[in-house]
Design a protein around this motif. Structure first.
Motif, PDB file in Angstrom:
ATOM      1  N   VAL A   5       0.847  -1.192   0.000  1.00 35.09           N
ATOM      2  CA  VAL A   5       0.000   0.000   0.000  1.00 35.09           C
ATOM      3  C   VAL A   5       0.884   1.245   0.000  1.00 35.09           C
ATOM      4  CG1 VAL A   5      -1.798   1.258   1.236  1.00 35.09           C
ATOM      5  CG2 VAL A   5      -1.780  -1.240   1.280  1.00 35.09           C
ATOM      6  N   ILE A   6       0.678   2.095  -0.989  1.00 32.01           N
ATOM      7  CA  ILE A   6       1.410   3.365  -1.077  1.00 32.01           C
ATOM      8  C   ILE A   6       0.412   4.474  -0.768  1.00 32.01           C
ATOM      9  CG2 ILE A   6       2.721   4.907  -2.566  1.00 32.01           C
ATOM     10  CD1 ILE A   6       3.536   2.386  -4.184  1.00 32.01           C
ATOM     11  N   ASP A   7       0.634   5.145   0.342  1.00 31.20           N
ATOM     12  CA  ASP A   7      -0.288   6.183   0.820  1.00 31.20           C
ATOM     13  C   ASP A   7       0.039   7.520   0.164  1.00 31.20           C
ATOM     14  OD1 ASP A   7      -1.991   7.844   2.177  1.00 31.20           O
ATOM     15  OD2 ASP A   7      -1.465   7.087   4.162  1.00 31.20           O
ATOM     16  N   ILE A   8      -0.621   7.809  -0.930  1.00 31.55           N
ATOM     17  CA  ILE A   8      -0.391   9.048  -1.685  1.00 31.55           C
ATOM     18  C   ILE A   8      -0.993  10.241  -0.957  1.00 31.55           C
ATOM     19  CG2 ILE A   8      -0.831  10.221  -3.885  1.00 31.55           C
ATOM     20  CD1 ILE A   8       1.049   7.803  -4.150  1.00 31.55           C
ATOM     21  N   GLY A   9      -2.149  10.066  -0.327  1.00 29.70           N
ATOM     22  CA  GLY A   9      -2.837  11.165   0.354  1.00 29.70           C
ATOM     23  C   GLY A   9      -2.011  11.762   1.471  1.00 29.70           C
ATOM     24  N   ASP A  12       1.037  13.715  -0.010  1.00 35.38           N
ATOM     25  CA  ASP A  12       0.643  14.999  -0.589  1.00 35.38           C
ATOM     26  C   ASP A  12       0.219  15.990   0.483  1.00 35.38           C
ATOM     27  OD1 ASP A  12       1.220  13.963  -3.042  1.00 35.38           O
ATOM     28  OD2 ASP A  12      -0.858  13.796  -3.722  1.00 35.38           O
ATOM     29  N   THR A  13      -0.480  15.497   1.511  1.00 32.19           N
ATOM     30  CA  THR A  13      -0.911  16.376   2.602  1.00 32.19           C
ATOM     31  C   THR A  13       0.298  16.986   3.298  1.00 32.19           C
ATOM     32  OG1 THR A  13      -2.889  15.046   2.936  1.00 32.19           O
ATOM     33  CG2 THR A  13      -2.217  16.450   4.756  1.00 32.19           C
ATOM     34  N   ARG A  14       1.294  16.171   3.562  1.00 33.75           N
ATOM     35  CA  ARG A  14       2.513  16.656   4.222  1.00 33.75           C
ATOM     36  C   ARG A  14       3.200  17.728   3.371  1.00 33.75           C
ATOM     37  NH1 ARG A  14       5.781  12.360   3.947  1.00 33.75           N
ATOM     38  NH2 ARG A  14       4.315  11.195   5.216  1.00 33.75           N
ATOM     39  N   ASN A  66      -7.546  24.600  -1.028  1.00 34.26           N
ATOM     40  CA  ASN A  66      -7.539  23.260  -1.617  1.00 34.26           C
ATOM     41  C   ASN A  66      -7.240  22.158  -0.605  1.00 34.26           C
ATOM     42  OD1 ASN A  66      -8.115  23.961  -4.358  1.00 34.26           O
ATOM     43  ND2 ASN A  66      -6.068  24.855  -4.445  1.00 34.26           N
ATOM     44  N   TRP A  67      -7.208  22.502   0.661  1.00 36.89           N
ATOM     45  CA  TRP A  67      -6.823  21.556   1.699  1.00 36.89           C
ATOM     46  C   TRP A  67      -7.656  20.282   1.671  1.00 36.89           C
ATOM     47  CZ3 TRP A  67      -2.925  20.440   4.609  1.00 36.89           C
ATOM     48  CH2 TRP A  67      -3.093  19.564   5.663  1.00 36.89           C
ATOM     49  N   LYS A  68      -8.962  20.427   1.563  1.00 34.04           N
ATOM     50  CA  LYS A  68      -9.845  19.258   1.615  1.00 34.04           C
ATOM     51  C   LYS A  68      -9.583  18.314   0.440  1.00 34.04           C
ATOM     52  CE  LYS A  68     -14.478  18.138   2.933  1.00 34.04           C
ATOM     53  NZ  LYS A  68     -15.655  18.658   3.555  1.00 34.04           N
ATOM     54  N   LYS A  69      -9.362  18.879  -0.738  1.00 32.95           N
ATOM     55  CA  LYS A  69      -9.113  18.058  -1.925  1.00 32.95           C
ATOM     56  C   LYS A  69      -7.771  17.337  -1.824  1.00 32.95           C
ATOM     57  CE  LYS A  69      -8.749  18.335  -6.927  1.00 32.95           C
ATOM     58  NZ  LYS A  69      -8.725  19.187  -8.089  1.00 32.95           N
ATOM     59  N   VAL A  70      -6.745  18.048  -1.364  1.00 34.59           N
ATOM     60  CA  VAL A  70      -5.400  17.474  -1.302  1.00 34.59           C
ATOM     61  C   VAL A  70      -5.274  16.467  -0.165  1.00 34.59           C
ATOM     62  CG1 VAL A  70      -2.985  18.035  -0.870  1.00 34.59           C
ATOM     63  CG2 VAL A  70      -4.332  19.472  -2.374  1.00 34.59           C
ATOM     64  N   SER A  71      -5.936  16.724   0.953  1.00 35.42           N
ATOM     65  CA  SER A  71      -5.744  15.870   2.128  1.00 35.42           C
ATOM     66  C   SER A  71      -6.668  14.651   2.158  1.00 35.42           C
ATOM     67  CB  SER A  71      -5.947  16.694   3.401  1.00 35.42           C
ATOM     68  OG  SER A  71      -7.278  17.140   3.497  1.00 35.42           O
ATOM     69  N   ARG A  72      -7.463  14.453   1.106  1.00 31.61           N
ATOM     70  CA  ARG A  72      -8.352  13.283   1.105  1.00 31.61           C
ATOM     71  C   ARG A  72      -7.505  12.004   1.019  1.00 31.61           C
ATOM     72  NH1 ARG A  72      -8.353  14.435  -4.450  1.00 31.61           N
ATOM     73  NH2 ARG A  72      -8.485  12.543  -5.710  1.00 31.61           N
ATOM     74  N   TRP A  85      -6.616   1.723  -7.221  1.00 29.64           N
ATOM     75  CA  TRP A  85      -6.498   3.093  -6.725  1.00 29.64           C
ATOM     76  C   TRP A  85      -7.641   3.270  -5.739  1.00 29.64           C
ATOM     77  CZ3 TRP A  85      -3.176   6.868  -6.428  1.00 29.64           C
ATOM     78  CH2 TRP A  85      -3.594   8.180  -6.224  1.00 29.64           C
ATOM     79  N   ASP A  86      -7.315   3.379  -4.466  1.00 30.60           N
ATOM     80  CA  ASP A  86      -8.307   3.506  -3.411  1.00 30.60           C
ATOM     81  C   ASP A  86      -8.492   4.995  -3.113  1.00 30.60           C
ATOM     82  OD1 ASP A  86     -10.056   2.976  -1.378  1.00 30.60           O
ATOM     83  OD2 ASP A  86      -8.528   2.332   0.056  1.00 30.60           O
TER      84      ASP A  86
END
Length: 193
Positions: A5-9, A12-14, A66-72, A85-86
């Protein structure tokens, strides 16, 4: 076998959090400098600092907006049935290994023009899915249409993520070594692409 599992969210949030914070601090410092320069009777310096301050502040505000979109939450998962892609709040998809003819990683490196470029060199990474049967694949996986390319591949951009290459390689050699075609180096790029 446990899925990879690669946690992209989270990644990107960081990045947005750090970038937005740095931009906000620099923007506020530049705006404070603009006020100081205007107070000292230096309109040219004040105007330059004002423009710089507004630009950096705009970046910080864009990060907040854009915080909500990026941090999903978004995850790329490699497992025995296939790759998926989850993205619960976006467009999730799943592709079983038999639907694919090949999987490769394509990468583009930023050209090193000066020493500082070599130290902070960006490597843009994409996961390329090549269908085994293109027409059937398109009909079976309509959610992947935004990733379709003219050459028939489906490309998932992962951004500046050179550190993900070994993780994806391990996942592919574990779950579908017969499909993995390695890293396709697409040369250099100028700027952020």
């Amino acid at each position: 076998m446990t899925p990879v599992v690669i946690d992209i969210g989270t990644r990107d949030t960081r990045r947005v959090l750090v970038g937005g914070t740095v931009a906000g601090v620099l923007g506020l410092l530049a705006l404070f400098g603009a006020v100081s320069a205007y107070a000292d009777g230096e309109p040219v310096g004040g105007t330059i600092a004002l423009v710089i301050g507004l630009l950096f502040t705009f970046v910080a505000v864009a990060a907040i907006v854009n915080w909500k979109k990026v941090s999903r939450p978004r995850k790329l998962v490699f497992e025995a049935p296939g790759v998926r892609w989850d993205d619960p709040q976006g467009s999730p998809w799943a592709v079983p290994w038999p639907d694919l003819g090949a999987v490769r990683i394509s990468r583009t490196r930023e050209r090193a023009v000066q020493l500082s470029d070599a130290l902070t060199r960006r490597t843009m990474v994409r996961l390329d899915l090549v269908p085994a049967h293109p027409r059937a694949f398109a009909a079976r996986h309509p959610g992947l249409a935004p990733l379709a390319r003219p050459d028939g591949t489906y490309r998932l951009p992962l951004g500046d993520a050179a550190n993900l290459i070994p993780v994806i390689e391990r996942a592919m050699t574990t779950f579908a070594p017969q499909l993995y075609r390695g890293v396709q180096d697409e040369g250099f790029t100028v700027g952020l692409s």
